[in-house]
Design a protein around this motif. Structure first.
Motif, PDB file in Angstrom:
ATOM      1  N   TYR A   2      12.581 -30.071 -24.379  1.00  0.00           N
ATOM      2  CA  TYR A   2      11.206 -30.763 -23.901  1.00  0.00           C
ATOM      3  C   TYR A   2      11.534 -32.176 -23.793  1.00  0.00           C
ATOM      4  N   ILE A   3      11.169 -32.895 -22.679  1.00  0.00           N
ATOM      5  CA  ILE A   3      11.270 -34.229 -22.600  1.00  0.00           C
ATOM      6  C   ILE A   3      10.173 -34.606 -21.989  1.00  0.00           C
ATOM      7  N   LYS A   4       9.630 -35.924 -22.556  1.00  0.00           N
ATOM      8  CA  LYS A   4       8.468 -36.302 -22.122  1.00  0.00           C
ATOM      9  C   LYS A   4       8.449 -37.854 -22.035  1.00  0.00           C
ATOM     10  N   GLY A   5       7.510 -38.390 -21.245  1.00  0.00           N
ATOM     11  CA  GLY A   5       7.439 -39.726 -21.037  1.00  0.00           C
ATOM     12  C   GLY A   5       6.519 -40.315 -19.837  1.00  0.00           C
ATOM     13  N   ARG A   6       6.345 -41.410 -19.544  1.00  0.00           N
ATOM     14  CA  ARG A   6       5.652 -41.767 -18.400  1.00  0.00           C
ATOM     15  C   ARG A   6       6.842 -42.327 -17.498  1.00  0.00           C
ATOM     16  N   TYR A   7       6.619 -41.749 -16.295  1.00  0.00           N
ATOM     17  CA  TYR A   7       7.866 -41.950 -15.259  1.00  0.00           C
ATOM     18  C   TYR A   7       7.362 -42.125 -13.915  1.00  0.00           C
ATOM     19  N   GLY A 226      17.540 -47.044 -18.118  1.00  0.00           N
ATOM     20  CA  GLY A 226      16.864 -48.519 -18.494  1.00  0.00           C
ATOM     21  C   GLY A 226      16.238 -48.939 -17.175  1.00  0.00           C
ATOM     22  N   GLY A 227      16.696 -50.342 -16.993  1.00  0.00           N
ATOM     23  CA  GLY A 227      15.847 -50.901 -16.059  1.00  0.00           C
ATOM     24  C   GLY A 227      14.485 -51.244 -16.111  1.00  0.00           C
ATOM     25  N   THR A 228      13.750 -51.811 -15.125  1.00  0.00           N
ATOM     26  CA  THR A 228      12.273 -52.218 -15.309  1.00  0.00           C
ATOM     27  C   THR A 228      11.428 -51.143 -15.618  1.00  0.00           C
ATOM     28  N   GLY A 229      11.916 -50.012 -15.133  1.00  0.00           N
ATOM     29  CA  GLY A 229      10.869 -48.665 -15.231  1.00  0.00           C
ATOM     30  C   GLY A 229      11.504 -47.822 -16.558  1.00  0.00           C
ATOM     31  N   LEU A 230      12.432 -48.202 -17.319  1.00  0.00           N
ATOM     32  CA  LEU A 230      13.067 -47.537 -18.279  1.00  0.00           C
ATOM     33  C   LEU A 230      13.402 -46.125 -17.587  1.00  0.00           C
ATOM     34  N   PHE A 231      14.153 -45.980 -16.741  1.00  0.00           N
ATOM     35  CA  PHE A 231      14.556 -44.787 -15.890  1.00  0.00           C
ATOM     36  C   PHE A 231      15.590 -43.846 -16.620  1.00  0.00           C
ATOM     37  N   THR A 232      15.033 -42.538 -16.776  1.00  0.00           N
ATOM     38  CA  THR A 232      15.958 -41.295 -17.201  1.00  0.00           C
ATOM     39  C   THR A 232      16.062 -40.252 -16.044  1.00  0.00           C
ATOM     40  N   TYR A 233      17.309 -39.980 -15.860  1.00  0.00           N
ATOM     41  CA  TYR A 233      17.662 -39.018 -14.762  1.00  0.00           C
ATOM     42  C   TYR A 233      18.390 -37.821 -15.388  1.00  0.00           C
ATOM     43  N   VAL A 234      17.839 -36.523 -14.681  1.00  0.00           N
ATOM     44  CA  VAL A 234      18.079 -35.481 -15.255  1.00  0.00           C
ATOM     45  C   VAL A 234      18.950 -34.677 -14.115  1.00  0.00           C
ATOM     46  N   GLU A 235      20.017 -33.944 -14.411  1.00  0.00           N
ATOM     47  CA  GLU A 235      20.536 -33.338 -13.268  1.00  0.00           C
ATOM     48  C   GLU A 235      21.232 -32.067 -14.038  1.00  0.00           C
ATOM     49  N   THR A 236      21.560 -31.067 -13.080  1.00  0.00           N
ATOM     50  CA  THR A 236      22.088 -29.845 -13.400  1.00  0.00           C
ATOM     51  C   THR A 236      23.472 -29.250 -12.640  1.00  0.00           C
ATOM     52  N   TRP A 237      24.335 -28.745 -13.578  1.00  0.00           N
ATOM     53  CA  TRP A 237      25.420 -28.250 -13.018  1.00  0.00           C
ATOM     54  C   TRP A 237      25.737 -26.644 -13.444  1.00  0.00           C
ATOM     55  N   ARG A 238      25.857 -26.116 -12.436  1.00  0.00           N
ATOM     56  CA  ARG A 238      25.806 -24.215 -12.397  1.00  0.00           C
ATOM     57  C   ARG A 238      27.444 -23.956 -12.795  1.00  0.00           C
ATOM     58  N   ARG A 239      27.518 -23.202 -14.023  1.00  0.00           N
ATOM     59  CA  ARG A 239      28.801 -22.496 -14.284  1.00  0.00           C
ATOM     60  C   ARG A 239      29.191 -21.620 -13.263  1.00  0.00           C
ATOM     61  N   ASP A 260       9.703 -44.806 -18.091  1.00  0.00           N
ATOM     62  CA  ASP A 260       8.642 -44.858 -19.299  1.00  0.00           C
ATOM     63  C   ASP A 260       7.499 -45.813 -18.695  1.00  0.00           C
ATOM     64  N   ARG A 261       7.304 -46.346 -17.690  1.00  0.00           N
ATOM     65  CA  ARG A 261       6.548 -47.089 -17.034  1.00  0.00           C
ATOM     66  C   ARG A 261       6.071 -46.625 -15.708  1.00  0.00           C
ATOM     67  N   GLY A 262       4.581 -46.836 -15.723  1.00  0.00           N
ATOM     68  CA  GLY A 262       4.075 -46.513 -14.190  1.00  0.00           C
ATOM     69  C   GLY A 262       3.813 -44.960 -13.712  1.00  0.00           C
ATOM     70  N   ALA A 263       3.794 -44.449 -14.848  1.00  0.00           N
ATOM     71  CA  ALA A 263       3.229 -42.921 -14.601  1.00  0.00           C
ATOM     72  C   ALA A 263       3.101 -41.973 -15.588  1.00  0.00           C
ATOM     73  N   GLY A 377      -3.817 -54.728  -9.308  1.00  0.00           N
ATOM     74  CA  GLY A 377      -3.418 -54.118 -10.700  1.00  0.00           C
ATOM     75  C   GLY A 377      -2.125 -54.250 -10.985  1.00  0.00           C
ATOM     76  N   HIS A 378      -1.549 -53.903 -11.914  1.00  0.00           N
ATOM     77  CA  HIS A 378       0.118 -53.754 -12.113  1.00  0.00           C
ATOM     78  C   HIS A 378       0.607 -52.448 -11.833  1.00  0.00           C
ATOM     79  N   TYR A 379       1.886 -52.227 -11.620  1.00  0.00           N
ATOM     80  CA  TYR A 379       2.474 -50.984 -11.387  1.00  0.00           C
ATOM     81  C   TYR A 379       2.389 -50.029 -12.697  1.00  0.00           C
ATOM     82  N   THR A 380       2.325 -50.712 -13.762  1.00  0.00           N
ATOM     83  CA  THR A 380       2.249 -49.692 -14.904  1.00  0.00           C
ATOM     84  C   THR A 380       1.110 -49.204 -15.321  1.00  0.00           C
ATOM     85  N   ILE A 381      -0.192 -49.289 -14.700  1.00  0.00           N
ATOM     86  CA  ILE A 381      -1.337 -48.958 -14.843  1.00  0.00           C
ATOM     87  C   ILE A 381      -2.083 -48.291 -13.596  1.00  0.00           C
TER      88      ILE A 381
END
Length: 454
Positions: A2-7, A226-239, A260-263, A377-381
């Motif tokens: 499980y992975i959670k955050g605001r994205y 990281g970055g301004t949006g605290l980005f996290t990327y998820v990719e998959t590789w098939r065996r 973790d900001r803006g969504a 407003g601001h992009y984080t809200i």
């Protein structure tokens, strides 16, 4: 898992071609056999040679995947070669020719390998929809969460982190030694596959688990960039045989990417009808859209379940000061005025005339624009609504905001009401707003993934 955050998640081209450097080099032309101006020019130019290598890899993969259209693919490739050869030793001409052809082949590849949900996938979507409806009768606030938890995917999983590249540990590389829990066979296949993170910089972690029930564990790469949006990327590789093959051809594409900001998004790995899905949830005020992603294929039209909510909002009497810990009590009249404004907020948002001012415009003073909304407003809200707030017989401009429907058991919906006096050059005052939700509707469809923050 499980992975959670605001994205924030933008629409990426999701295509499936192996991009291992060794394989791409092997697909390029043999420069020892260069026989004309075009081939000599390509071999003498690193960029052109790399483009030719990409072309060879992509063409061979497409020929293998799109067997029904092989004759047409061969015909168009031969026609392109004639056009390319007309460039002779013109580097710019060759560069443009290659890039244009690669774009066409990538689009054809996407079409050839895109996941087409079948009747089992549609039934899985419909069953999840009915489960959420059933859960809403006993758990109106967390029906979606309960339905997902009941279908959590459990499997033999091995997780490991990358090796630090710098002294701060802010960037990692694929491990140099076999992590605990990784078999010798898996380690050999991993090292044959040019695995790295999903971004050029950042911390990557890895997980091995069987995502397609073929008896071999596949790979999930989770990279925090990281970055301004605290980005996290998820990719998959098939065996696949002796290697792991990346799901995507684009170096910067991902199964999903988040910040973790803006969504307000989360991913749950679930199992429905003996199939595994990456259930990607994208939230906003009043709605959660859940996309059932195939974790190892290109996702275009995907099973989607939408859960809609209604809220009971209130302004708490006890408010927090700016330090986040100290509190104060609202005056009774002010508390009543704020709650009255909140009670009418959604009706105002849906029924009011957007061309009408929120407060009466005086004959002199600030410009007219100052009376139609609280302001940008601001992009984080997420701004839910602009509304008038009557305090002590005076009209104030209010803005109801939240964090894209982010919801907790303790406070429910955490929102804020910002209030300012129109025509006064001073910052407004912000008050906490809490809300409890209940499910009002659950629907499903096949559609494209649409996300906040694109």
């Amino acid at each position: 898992m499980y992975i959670k955050g605001r994205y924030i998640l933008s629409a990426c081209l999701l295509v499936f071609v192996q991009q291992a450097t060794a394989a791409a080099t092997a697909a390029a032309m043999d420069c020892k056999k260069a026989a004309n101006d075009v081939e000599n020019t390509i071999c003498a130019n690193k960029t052109l040679y790399e483009l030719d290598a990409q072309m060879g890899t992509l063409y061979r993969q497409l020929m293998s995947a799109a067997t029904a259209t092989q004759p047409e693919l061969k015909r168009t490739q031969r026609a392109w070669l004639k056009t390319r050869n007309a460039c002779a030793d013109d580097v710019a001409c060759l560069d443009g020719s290659y890039r244009q052809r690669l774009q066409i082949l990538k689009a054809q590849w996407t079409q050839a390998v895109a996941w087409q949900p079948d009747t089992v996938d549609v039934q899985a979507m419909n069953d999840l929809q009915e489960s959420i409806r059933a859960e809403s009768k006993g758990h109106p606030e967390f029906a979606l969460e309960h339905a997902l938890a009941a279908r959590a995917f459990e499997s033999s999983q091995t997780s490991f982190a990358g090796d630090p590249v710098d002294s701060y540990g802010e960037q990692t590389s694929f491990p140099k030694s076999r992590p605990k829990g990784v078999s010798e066979d898996e380690w050999k296949a991993l090292n044959a596959s040019s695995i790295d993170g999903a971004a050029e910089t950042g911390r990557s972690s890895y997980a091995l688990l069987d995502l397609d029930h073929d008896g071999q564990r596949d790979l999930i790469v989770d990279t925090y960039a990281g970055g301004t949006g605290l980005f996290t990327y998820v990719e998959t590789w098939r065996r696949t045989g002796e290697r792991f093959v990346k799901r995507s051809v684009e170096p910067e594409s991902s199964l999903f990417y988040t910040n973790d900001r803006g969504a307000n998004q989360a991913i749950s790995w679930i199992k429905l009808h003996d199939r595994i899905y990456a259930a990607y949830r994208n939230g906003a005020y009043g709605v959660d859209n859940l996309y059932l992603l195939n974790p190892l294929k290109v996702n275009r039209q995907v099973p989607t379940v939408s859960v809609r909510y209604s809220y009971a909002l209130q302004v708490p009497t006890t408010q927090h000061k700016e330090d986040g810990t100290s509190t104060y009590e609202l005056d009774a009249d002010l508390h009543e005025a704020l709650n009255q404004a909140i009670t009418q907020a959604m009706k105002i948002a849906s029924d009011s005339n957007p061309d009408a001012p929120l407060c009466p415009i005086p004959p002199t003073g600030a410009g007219d624009d100052d009376y139609y909304s609280y302001g940008p407003g601001h992009y984080t809200i997420e701004k839910i609504a602009d509304l008038p707030v009557m305090i002590g017989g005076e009209c104030y401009i209010g803005a109801l905001i939240d964090w894209f429907g982010s919801y907790s058991e303790k406070t429910g919906l955490f929102a804020q009401l910002a209030v300012r006096k129109p025509g006064v050059e001073a910052s407004g005052t912000t008050y906490e707003v809490h809300g409890r939700r209940h499910v009002t509707d659950v629907s499903s469809t096949l559609g494209k993934v649409e996300l906040n923050g694109d």
